[in-house]
Design a protein around this motif. Structure first.
Motif, PDB file in Angstrom:
ATOM      1  N   LEU A 175      55.541  12.356  -3.381  1.00  0.00           N
ATOM      2  CA  LEU A 175      54.267  12.650  -4.034  1.00  0.00           C
ATOM      3  C   LEU A 175      54.059  14.166  -4.081  1.00  0.00           C
ATOM      4  O   LEU A 175      54.450  14.885  -3.162  1.00  0.00           O
ATOM      5  CB  LEU A 175      53.103  11.991  -3.285  1.00  0.00           C
ATOM      6  CG  LEU A 175      53.018  10.467  -3.402  1.00  0.00           C
ATOM      7  CD1 LEU A 175      51.830   9.939  -2.621  1.00  0.00           C
ATOM      8  CD2 LEU A 175      52.944  10.038  -4.861  1.00  0.00           C
ATOM      9  N   PHE A 176      53.449  14.615  -5.148  1.00  0.00           N
ATOM     10  CA  PHE A 176      53.262  16.045  -5.378  1.00  0.00           C
ATOM     11  C   PHE A 176      51.769  16.366  -5.423  1.00  0.00           C
ATOM     12  O   PHE A 176      51.066  15.881  -6.315  1.00  0.00           O
ATOM     13  CB  PHE A 176      53.886  16.454  -6.714  1.00  0.00           C
ATOM     14  CG  PHE A 176      55.388  16.447  -6.728  1.00  0.00           C
ATOM     15  CD1 PHE A 176      56.098  15.259  -6.657  1.00  0.00           C
ATOM     16  CD2 PHE A 176      56.089  17.640  -6.822  1.00  0.00           C
ATOM     17  CE1 PHE A 176      57.482  15.247  -6.681  1.00  0.00           C
ATOM     18  CE2 PHE A 176      57.477  17.648  -6.848  1.00  0.00           C
ATOM     19  CZ  PHE A 176      58.175  16.453  -6.782  1.00  0.00           C
ATOM     20  N   PRO A 177      51.274  17.205  -4.505  1.00  0.00           N
ATOM     21  CA  PRO A 177      49.880  17.632  -4.600  1.00  0.00           C
ATOM     22  C   PRO A 177      49.668  18.480  -5.850  1.00  0.00           C
ATOM     23  O   PRO A 177      50.490  19.352  -6.137  1.00  0.00           O
ATOM     24  CB  PRO A 177      49.686  18.498  -3.342  1.00  0.00           C
ATOM     25  CG  PRO A 177      50.814  18.137  -2.428  1.00  0.00           C
ATOM     26  CD  PRO A 177      51.947  17.728  -3.311  1.00  0.00           C
ATOM     27  N   PRO A 178      48.584  18.244  -6.596  1.00  0.00           N
ATOM     28  CA  PRO A 178      48.321  19.053  -7.792  1.00  0.00           C
ATOM     29  C   PRO A 178      48.263  20.539  -7.485  1.00  0.00           C
ATOM     30  O   PRO A 178      48.694  21.356  -8.313  1.00  0.00           O
ATOM     31  CB  PRO A 178      46.963  18.535  -8.274  1.00  0.00           C
ATOM     32  CG  PRO A 178      46.845  17.171  -7.714  1.00  0.00           C
ATOM     33  CD  PRO A 178      47.590  17.177  -6.415  1.00  0.00           C
ATOM     34  N   ALA A 179      47.735  20.895  -6.303  1.00  0.00           N
ATOM     35  CA  ALA A 179      47.636  22.323  -5.969  1.00  0.00           C
ATOM     36  C   ALA A 179      49.023  22.957  -5.875  1.00  0.00           C
ATOM     37  O   ALA A 179      49.216  24.121  -6.225  1.00  0.00           O
ATOM     38  CB  ALA A 179      46.882  22.499  -4.650  1.00  0.00           C
ATOM     39  N   PHE A 180      49.978  22.163  -5.415  1.00  0.00           N
ATOM     40  CA  PHE A 180      51.348  22.674  -5.346  1.00  0.00           C
ATOM     41  C   PHE A 180      51.889  22.913  -6.752  1.00  0.00           C
ATOM     42  O   PHE A 180      52.490  23.953  -7.042  1.00  0.00           O
ATOM     43  CB  PHE A 180      52.236  21.659  -4.614  1.00  0.00           C
ATOM     44  CG  PHE A 180      53.706  21.984  -4.680  1.00  0.00           C
ATOM     45  CD1 PHE A 180      54.268  22.928  -3.845  1.00  0.00           C
ATOM     46  CD2 PHE A 180      54.528  21.327  -5.594  1.00  0.00           C
ATOM     47  CE1 PHE A 180      55.624  23.229  -3.910  1.00  0.00           C
ATOM     48  CE2 PHE A 180      55.886  21.623  -5.672  1.00  0.00           C
ATOM     49  CZ  PHE A 180      56.429  22.577  -4.820  1.00  0.00           C
ATOM     50  N   ILE A 181      51.605  21.979  -7.633  1.00  0.00           N
ATOM     51  CA  ILE A 181      52.118  22.111  -9.000  1.00  0.00           C
ATOM     52  C   ILE A 181      51.501  23.318  -9.698  1.00  0.00           C
ATOM     53  O   ILE A 181      52.199  24.095 -10.352  1.00  0.00           O
ATOM     54  CB  ILE A 181      51.859  20.804  -9.779  1.00  0.00           C
ATOM     55  CG1 ILE A 181      52.808  19.734  -9.217  1.00  0.00           C
ATOM     56  CG2 ILE A 181      52.057  20.993 -11.280  1.00  0.00           C
ATOM     57  CD1 ILE A 181      52.743  18.405  -9.892  1.00  0.00           C
ATOM     58  N   SER A 182      50.192  23.504  -9.516  1.00  0.00           N
ATOM     59  CA  SER A 182      49.575  24.649 -10.201  1.00  0.00           C
ATOM     60  C   SER A 182      50.026  25.961  -9.565  1.00  0.00           C
ATOM     61  O   SER A 182      50.269  26.945 -10.272  1.00  0.00           O
ATOM     62  CB  SER A 182      48.052  24.525 -10.195  1.00  0.00           C
ATOM     63  OG  SER A 182      47.568  24.529  -8.869  1.00  0.00           O
ATOM     64  N   ALA A 183      50.185  25.982  -8.229  1.00  0.00           N
ATOM     65  CA  ALA A 183      50.639  27.214  -7.576  1.00  0.00           C
ATOM     66  C   ALA A 183      52.075  27.546  -7.995  1.00  0.00           C
ATOM     67  O   ALA A 183      52.418  28.707  -8.232  1.00  0.00           O
ATOM     68  CB  ALA A 183      50.560  27.059  -6.051  1.00  0.00           C
ATOM     69  N   LEU A 184      52.889  26.506  -8.105  1.00  0.00           N
ATOM     70  CA  LEU A 184      54.268  26.734  -8.528  1.00  0.00           C
ATOM     71  C   LEU A 184      54.316  27.250  -9.964  1.00  0.00           C
ATOM     72  O   LEU A 184      55.042  28.207 -10.280  1.00  0.00           O
ATOM     73  CB  LEU A 184      55.062  25.427  -8.399  1.00  0.00           C
ATOM     74  CG  LEU A 184      56.528  25.466  -8.848  1.00  0.00           C
ATOM     75  CD1 LEU A 184      57.289  26.577  -8.137  1.00  0.00           C
ATOM     76  CD2 LEU A 184      57.188  24.110  -8.600  1.00  0.00           C
ATOM     77  N   GLY A 185      53.497  26.623 -10.823  1.00  0.00           N
ATOM     78  CA  GLY A 185      53.447  27.087 -12.209  1.00  0.00           C
ATOM     79  C   GLY A 185      53.034  28.542 -12.297  1.00  0.00           C
ATOM     80  O   GLY A 185      53.619  29.331 -13.036  1.00  0.00           O
ATOM     81  N   ALA A 186      52.012  28.908 -11.509  1.00  0.00           N
ATOM     82  CA  ALA A 186      51.534  30.296 -11.529  1.00  0.00           C
ATOM     83  C   ALA A 186      52.610  31.245 -11.005  1.00  0.00           C
ATOM     84  O   ALA A 186      52.831  32.322 -11.560  1.00  0.00           O
ATOM     85  CB  ALA A 186      50.267  30.407 -10.687  1.00  0.00           C
ATOM     86  N   ALA A 187      53.296  30.833  -9.952  1.00  0.00           N
ATOM     87  CA  ALA A 187      54.340  31.691  -9.382  1.00  0.00           C
ATOM     88  C   ALA A 187      55.470  31.915 -10.385  1.00  0.00           C
ATOM     89  O   ALA A 187      55.972  33.031 -10.535  1.00  0.00           O
ATOM     90  CB  ALA A 187      54.883  31.063  -8.094  1.00  0.00           C
ATOM     91  N   LEU A 188      55.840  30.860 -11.098  1.00  0.00           N
ATOM     92  CA  LEU A 188      56.936  30.990 -12.070  1.00  0.00           C
ATOM     93  C   LEU A 188      56.525  31.890 -13.226  1.00  0.00           C
ATOM     94  O   LEU A 188      57.326  32.667 -13.738  1.00  0.00           O
ATOM     95  CB  LEU A 188      57.341  29.607 -12.595  1.00  0.00           C
ATOM     96  CG  LEU A 188      58.043  28.698 -11.581  1.00  0.00           C
ATOM     97  CD1 LEU A 188      58.315  27.328 -12.189  1.00  0.00           C
ATOM     98  CD2 LEU A 188      59.340  29.321 -11.090  1.00  0.00           C
ATOM     99  N   GLN A 189      55.249  31.798 -13.617  1.00  0.00           N
ATOM    100  CA  GLN A 189      54.764  32.646 -14.701  1.00  0.00           C
ATOM    101  C   GLN A 189      54.926  34.119 -14.352  1.00  0.00           C
ATOM    102  O   GLN A 189      55.199  34.953 -15.215  1.00  0.00           O
ATOM    103  CB  GLN A 189      53.273  32.377 -14.963  1.00  0.00           C
ATOM    104  CG  GLN A 189      52.995  31.112 -15.753  1.00  0.00           C
ATOM    105  CD  GLN A 189      53.564  31.172 -17.153  1.00  0.00           C
ATOM    106  OE1 GLN A 189      53.511  32.215 -17.804  1.00  0.00           O
ATOM    107  NE2 GLN A 189      54.143  30.077 -17.618  1.00  0.00           N
TER     108      GLN A 189
END
Ligand SMILES: [Zn+2]
Length: 356
Positions: free
Chosen positions: A96-110
């Protein structure tokens, strides 16, 4: 990115109520694996022994170790940047993936150099059945199961191309999938190339071109399949190959294509198709390998192009295979899978030759 409405709602709620950490009762917000991969546009490689996952996102690799929801783990991006947001965890055997992890990862990759732009795409696939009409291509007459059968390259290439085309149309409703001929006609060489040039492209789009042929040789024992990638070097190779039966047809195609810039992708695509050929028919017909495999660094590739030789019409064993409908379906299926493999890798990597 098509964000599902349900996810958007949960995600917003998580932000509003400050649910950045997975706390008991908040699990319903966490995303299951397929949803998370879709949101991240990622592929996952999972090692069940070490409980370690590697997400491939664009050109980035994100490694994490998953425990349970009480034990947060760190994720490492490209072996250097550490993401401190609690990461994926195991629950009831699934990730399972916490949404906060997904958004933080997206921001980091950006914010990372060479961020996954991700919008490079293959806009069209062009399937080119070699020869046709008055041009039969290679012809071979053999006695197969007591019957005298004449095989024509133009028929074999059309049959494989039509099946490949149908599979690609079904797989890619969002791409143009074109044939240079649909029947036993003879498109001029310029017509074949014109089909390719007719597809409008923006700067982040490319076309894939697959030319399908069958081989012939004065040496009746020559057999097997080949994948050629079309590079500037190819022209010279063809001309130098005195026994190559098809220089007359192939040369102008290559000539026209040389005005395009394409080679690195072509090599990747040739490899993808060769891998699938090996799996599908390698036990029945020998591989003659990928040809013209010099490495050229070419920028802004627009048309990865390969030419496949399905087998030798002049060889009795290959001819027996090429006369078999099931075998032709094996060939088109392998071509389809190789193409899909290539397209997926190309689009995930944002175009191999960019930023190189
Ligand atoms: Zn041919």
């Amino acid at each position: 990115v098509a964000v599902r409405a349900g996810f958007r709602l949960c995600f917003s709620a998580a932000l509003v109520f400050g649910l950045a950490l997975p706390v008991p009762g908040a699990f319903a917000l966490d995303l299951d694996l397929p949803t998370a991969l879709r949101e991240l546009k990622a592929d996952l490689r999972w090692d069940p022994l070490s409980l370690t996952g590697t997400l491939a996102i664009g050109r980035h690799q994100v490694v994490f170790r998953a425990y349970d929801e009480q034990t947060s783990s760190l994720a490492v991006i490209d072996g250097r940047e550490v993401l401190r947001e609690p990461g994926p965890y195991l629950s009831a055997g699934g990730l399972l993936f916490p949404p906060a992890f997904i958004s933080a990862l997206g921001a980091a990759l950006q914010n990372m150099p060479g961020a996954a732009g991700g919008d490079f795409r293959i806009a069209a696939v062009i399937v080119d059945p070699g020869h046709g009409g008055k041009d039969s291509g290679a012809v071979g007459t053999h006695v197969i199961d007591g019957k005298k059968i004449t095989l024509k390259e133009k028929d074999i290439t059309l049959q494989v191309a039509l099946d490949l085309h149908a599979r690609l149309v079904a797989a890619y409703p969002d791409k143009r999938v074109l044939l240079t001929r649909k029947a036993d006609t003879f498109p001029r060489l310029e017509d074949r190339v014109e089909v390719a040039n007719s597809v409008p492209l923006n700067e982040k789009e490319a076309i894939v071109f697959i030319s399908i042929h069958a081989n012939a040789s004065f040496n009746k024992s020559a057999r097997g399949y080949e994948v050629w990638y079309l590079s500037p070097e190819y022209r010279r190779t063809v001309i130098d190959r005195k026994d190559y039966s098809e220089s007359e047809e192939v040369f102008p195609i290559l000539n026209a294509m040389m005005e395009e810039e394409y080679t690195t992708e072509s090599i990747m695509m040739a490899r993808a198709i060769m891998t699938r050929f090996d799996q599908a028919i390698g036990a029945r017909s020998p591989s003659r390998g990928i040809k013209a495999e010099e490495w050229f660094v070419v920028r802004n590739a627009r048309m990865p192009s390969v030419l496949v030789e399905l087998g030798f019409i002049t060889n009795p064993e290959d001819a027996r295979l090429l006369a078999d409908q099931e075998y032709l379906r094996n060939l088109s299926e392998a071509l389809y899978k190789g193409t899909v493999d290539f397209v997926a890798t190309f689009e995930r990597s944002g175009g191999f030759t960019t930023d190189r």
